[in-house]
Design a protein around this motif. Structure first.
Motif, PDB file in Angstrom:
ATOM      1  N   ASP A 100       0.799  -0.594   0.380  1.00 57.95           N
ATOM      2  CA  ASP A 100       0.333   0.284  -0.011  1.00 57.95           C
ATOM      3  C   ASP A 100       0.733   1.585  -0.183  1.00 57.95           C
ATOM      4  O   ASP A 100       0.289   2.086  -0.643  1.00 57.95           O
ATOM      5  N   ALA A 101       1.881   1.338   0.914  1.00 56.22           N
ATOM      6  CA  ALA A 101       2.880   2.541   1.139  1.00 56.22           C
ATOM      7  C   ALA A 101       3.187   2.565  -0.129  1.00 56.22           C
ATOM      8  O   ALA A 101       3.379   3.918  -0.990  1.00 56.22           O
ATOM      9  N   VAL A 102       3.625   1.676  -1.292  1.00 58.02           N
ATOM     10  CA  VAL A 102       4.500   1.651  -2.499  1.00 58.02           C
ATOM     11  C   VAL A 102       3.293   1.927  -3.567  1.00 58.02           C
ATOM     12  O   VAL A 102       3.887   2.950  -4.548  1.00 58.02           O
ATOM     13  N   ALA A 103       2.573   1.790  -3.397  1.00 55.78           N
ATOM     14  CA  ALA A 103       1.282   2.793  -4.010  1.00 55.78           C
ATOM     15  C   ALA A 103       1.263   3.537  -4.348  1.00 55.78           C
ATOM     16  O   ALA A 103       1.146   4.653  -4.739  1.00 55.78           O
ATOM     17  N   LEU A 104       1.502   4.481  -3.039  1.00 54.30           N
ATOM     18  CA  LEU A 104       1.740   5.690  -2.625  1.00 54.30           C
ATOM     19  C   LEU A 104       2.399   6.437  -3.458  1.00 54.30           C
ATOM     20  O   LEU A 104       2.019   7.431  -3.839  1.00 54.30           O
ATOM     21  N   ILE A 105       3.699   6.254  -2.656  1.00 61.49           N
ATOM     22  CA  ILE A 105       4.259   6.656  -3.480  1.00 61.49           C
ATOM     23  C   ILE A 105       5.108   6.713  -5.049  1.00 61.49           C
ATOM     24  O   ILE A 105       5.603   8.080  -5.639  1.00 61.49           O
ATOM     25  N   ARG A 106       4.296   5.833  -5.059  1.00 63.42           N
ATOM     26  CA  ARG A 106       3.965   5.752  -7.292  1.00 63.42           C
ATOM     27  C   ARG A 106       3.591   6.500  -7.415  1.00 63.42           C
ATOM     28  O   ARG A 106       3.530   7.202  -8.379  1.00 63.42           O
ATOM     29  N   SER A 107       2.181   6.835  -6.941  1.00 65.17           N
ATOM     30  CA  SER A 107       1.109   7.516  -7.223  1.00 65.17           C
ATOM     31  C   SER A 107       1.421   9.395  -7.168  1.00 65.17           C
ATOM     32  O   SER A 107       1.472  10.020  -8.387  1.00 65.17           O
ATOM     33  N   LEU A 108       2.522   9.388  -5.863  1.00 66.71           N
ATOM     34  CA  LEU A 108       2.721  10.827  -5.072  1.00 66.71           C
ATOM     35  C   LEU A 108       4.000  11.298  -7.115  1.00 66.71           C
ATOM     36  O   LEU A 108       4.200  12.481  -7.403  1.00 66.71           O
ATOM     37  N   ALA A 109       4.437  10.345  -6.679  1.00 73.61           N
ATOM     38  CA  ALA A 109       5.774  10.445  -7.814  1.00 73.61           C
ATOM     39  C   ALA A 109       5.438  10.735 -10.205  1.00 73.61           C
ATOM     40  O   ALA A 109       5.825  11.481 -10.449  1.00 73.61           O
ATOM     41  N   GLU A 110       4.176   9.814  -9.829  1.00 72.49           N
ATOM     42  CA  GLU A 110       3.174   9.782 -11.517  1.00 72.49           C
ATOM     43  C   GLU A 110       2.698  11.130 -11.624  1.00 72.49           C
ATOM     44  O   GLU A 110       2.925  12.067 -12.326  1.00 72.49           O
ATOM     45  N   MET A 111       1.948  11.868 -10.233  1.00 65.93           N
ATOM     46  CA  MET A 111       1.262  13.228 -10.246  1.00 65.93           C
ATOM     47  C   MET A 111       2.218  13.788 -10.673  1.00 65.93           C
ATOM     48  O   MET A 111       2.295  14.785 -10.875  1.00 65.93           O
ATOM     49  N   ARG A 112       3.583  14.202  -9.653  1.00 65.03           N
ATOM     50  CA  ARG A 112       4.482  15.187  -9.675  1.00 65.03           C
ATOM     51  C   ARG A 112       5.615  14.982 -10.527  1.00 65.03           C
ATOM     52  O   ARG A 112       6.305  15.623 -10.806  1.00 65.03           O
ATOM     53  N   GLY A 113       6.099  13.871 -11.845  1.00 68.57           N
ATOM     54  CA  GLY A 113       6.778  13.820 -12.003  1.00 68.57           C
ATOM     55  C   GLY A 113       8.241  13.817 -11.846  1.00 68.57           C
ATOM     56  O   GLY A 113       8.553  13.532 -12.147  1.00 68.57           O
ATOM     57  N   ARG A 114       7.929  12.987 -10.699  1.00 75.29           N
ATOM     58  CA  ARG A 114       9.586  12.497  -9.819  1.00 75.29           C
ATOM     59  C   ARG A 114       9.476  11.107  -9.638  1.00 75.29           C
ATOM     60  O   ARG A 114       8.685  10.314 -10.887  1.00 75.29           O
TER      61      ARG A 114
END
Length: 454
Positions: free
Chosen positions: A165-179
């Motif tokens: 669940d934590a991996v999915a969260l940080i990946r979604s944030l990275a996709e949103m901000r282009g990181r």
């Protein structure tokens, strides 16, 4: 004519002031700054929420979120991320000052900000979720084995779910901000960390800035997504205003430490117990009620296990009963229930939000000690002769004041009492009380009980 001139001059001044105010509010953009220093918890959530509200009300150009945190509670972290994503004001995440870090929950929050930056000498990462709170698993055992016959900890399946669940969260944030989402997953699964320059090379942050002035200069001209719309930042040369936490946020940061909350509850319970056993003392009841309410409020903000809380309260109740009715069994059971409840109290632990055995142990010992001390006093009081009433006057030495026949008056405890005796006595004799009936003392000579030996 003079009055008209004065009035006209006053109107002109008011108009000039209004135009000046309008022009200053129209062009006087400002950058607000808020510092999250310490563990992420309910106080941090409240502080960021108030800062975002202030930034929106003042139409600030950006809000600089300065981070220096070891991590904290997942629930508070998710609330802060949700507030940042919904903010109408761009948020610049800035890990500072030098020597600071954005570990664990701080990494997720930095990924969520519209612009991410770090000061030289800082680091981020180590975002692996902390093990769920509760009792530690027992070593050994054969019931949890994998296909190779190797025993696995009982919490592995739950931790796998939390980690994914934590991996999915940080990946979604990275996709949103282009990181860099790959490194974000590595930070979660392998607890990887990066320095400021390494984070820039890995495209985890946007730039490295020595101070806030350079931060705003480097952020100027960047395009960010704010409330589903594109916005170009105009931050160079903006004045920076720091938002200090209010008294309520400072209070929250203290009482939401679970160890502090437990101590407040103990003080509250024993304050009420002292008030009920000594009515009219007032102070123990007032202090106890305030501490109990603060402790319960703090626990309500934390992700607690209500079974653990119930066990703690049951243990305290057993120890209170043990104090007034010593049985040993209740005392040992109360200590065991208190320790088990303390270990199970937090449903999810995080950096800065874990029960400390250095607090739980002494609290349990102190509670047991108070129960034993109170029980000793109660037991001693039961074995001692009465200290009040007619029973307390038996054997009391008194002095004859006046006497006629078989009756007269004596001086007992500084008061004049009616008395009678079955043997002759005279004023001035020292006698002792052998009975009390209808406020009349029955006395005898003190040497009568010693077979006439003086």
């Amino acid at each position: 004519m003079t009055f008209a001139r004065v009035a006209l001059f006053a109107v002109a001044l008011l108009a000039a002031a209004a135009v000046s105010s309008f022009s200053s509010t129209g062009s006087g953009k400002v950058a607000l700054s808020v510092a999250i220093d310490g563990a992420i918890g309910p106080a941090s959530t409240r502080q960021l929420e108030e800062a975002l509200d202030t930034a929106a009300q003042r139409n600030a150009e950006v809000l600089v979120l300065q981070l220096d945190t070891p991590g904290g509670l997942v629930t508070s972290m998710r609330e802060m991320i949700a507030d940042i994503l919904a903010s109408p004001v761009p948020v610049i995440g800035y890990v500072a000052p030098a020597g600071g870090h954005a570990a664990s929950a701080g990494t997720y929050i930095l990924y969520a900000t519209h612009v991410a930056a770090m000061a030289p000498g800082t680091n981020l990462g180590a975002a692996t979720p902390v093990e769920m709170g509760g009792l530690p698993s027992l070593p050994g055992g054969d019931k949890d084995k994998n296909q190779k016959g190797v025993a696995e900890p009982p919490g592995d399946e739950m931790m796998a779910k939390v980690t994914n669940d934590a991996v999915a969260l940080i990946r979604s944030l990275a996709e949103m901000r282009g990181r860099n989402g790959d490194w974000g997953e590595k930070a979660v699964r392998e607890a990887a960390s990066l320095s400021a320059n390494a984070a820039l090379q890995e495209h985890v942050i946007d730039f490295v800035a020595r101070d806030t002035t350079e931060l705003l200069q480097l952020a100027d001209g960047r395009t960010v997504d704010v409330a589903s719309a594109k916005k170009v930042l105009a931050t160079e040369g903006l004045p920076v205003e720091t938002l200090e936490p209010g008294w309520f946020i400072r209070l929250l940061s203290v009482i939401t430490d679970p160890n502090t909350a437990v101590i407040l509850m103990l003080v509250g319970v024993y304050g009420l117990v002292f008030e009920f056993t000594s009515p009219g003392a007032v102070a123990p009841g007032v202090i106890g009620t305030i501490c109990l309410v603060l402790g319960l409020y703090a626990l309500n903000l934390l992700p607690i296990n209500y079974t653990g809380l119930a066990l703690m309260l049951l243990g305290i109740a057993f120890l209170i009963i043990e104090a007034f009715n010593p049985t040993v069994v209740l005392g040992l059971g109360g200590v065991a229930a208190f320790l088990l409840g303390s270990a199970m109290l937090l449903r999810i632990e995080g950096p800065g939000f874990a029960m400390s055995w250095a607090v739980i142990g002494p609290a349990a010992v102190l509670t047991l000690g108070l129960a034993l001390l109170t029980g000793t006093y109660v037991w001693t009081a039961r074995r001692n002769p009465p200290r009040v009433g007619g029973e307390a006057m038996r054997g009391l030495p008194v002095e004859i004041i006046d006497w006629q026949g078989g009756e007269g008056h004596v001086l007992a405890l500084g008061e004049r009492w009616r008395a009678r005796a079955d043997e002759p006595v005279v004023p001035g004799d020292r006698v002792e009380v052998i009975d009390v009936s209808d406020l009349v003392l029955t006395v005898r000579r003190r040497d009568a009980s010693n077979n006439g030996v003086k």
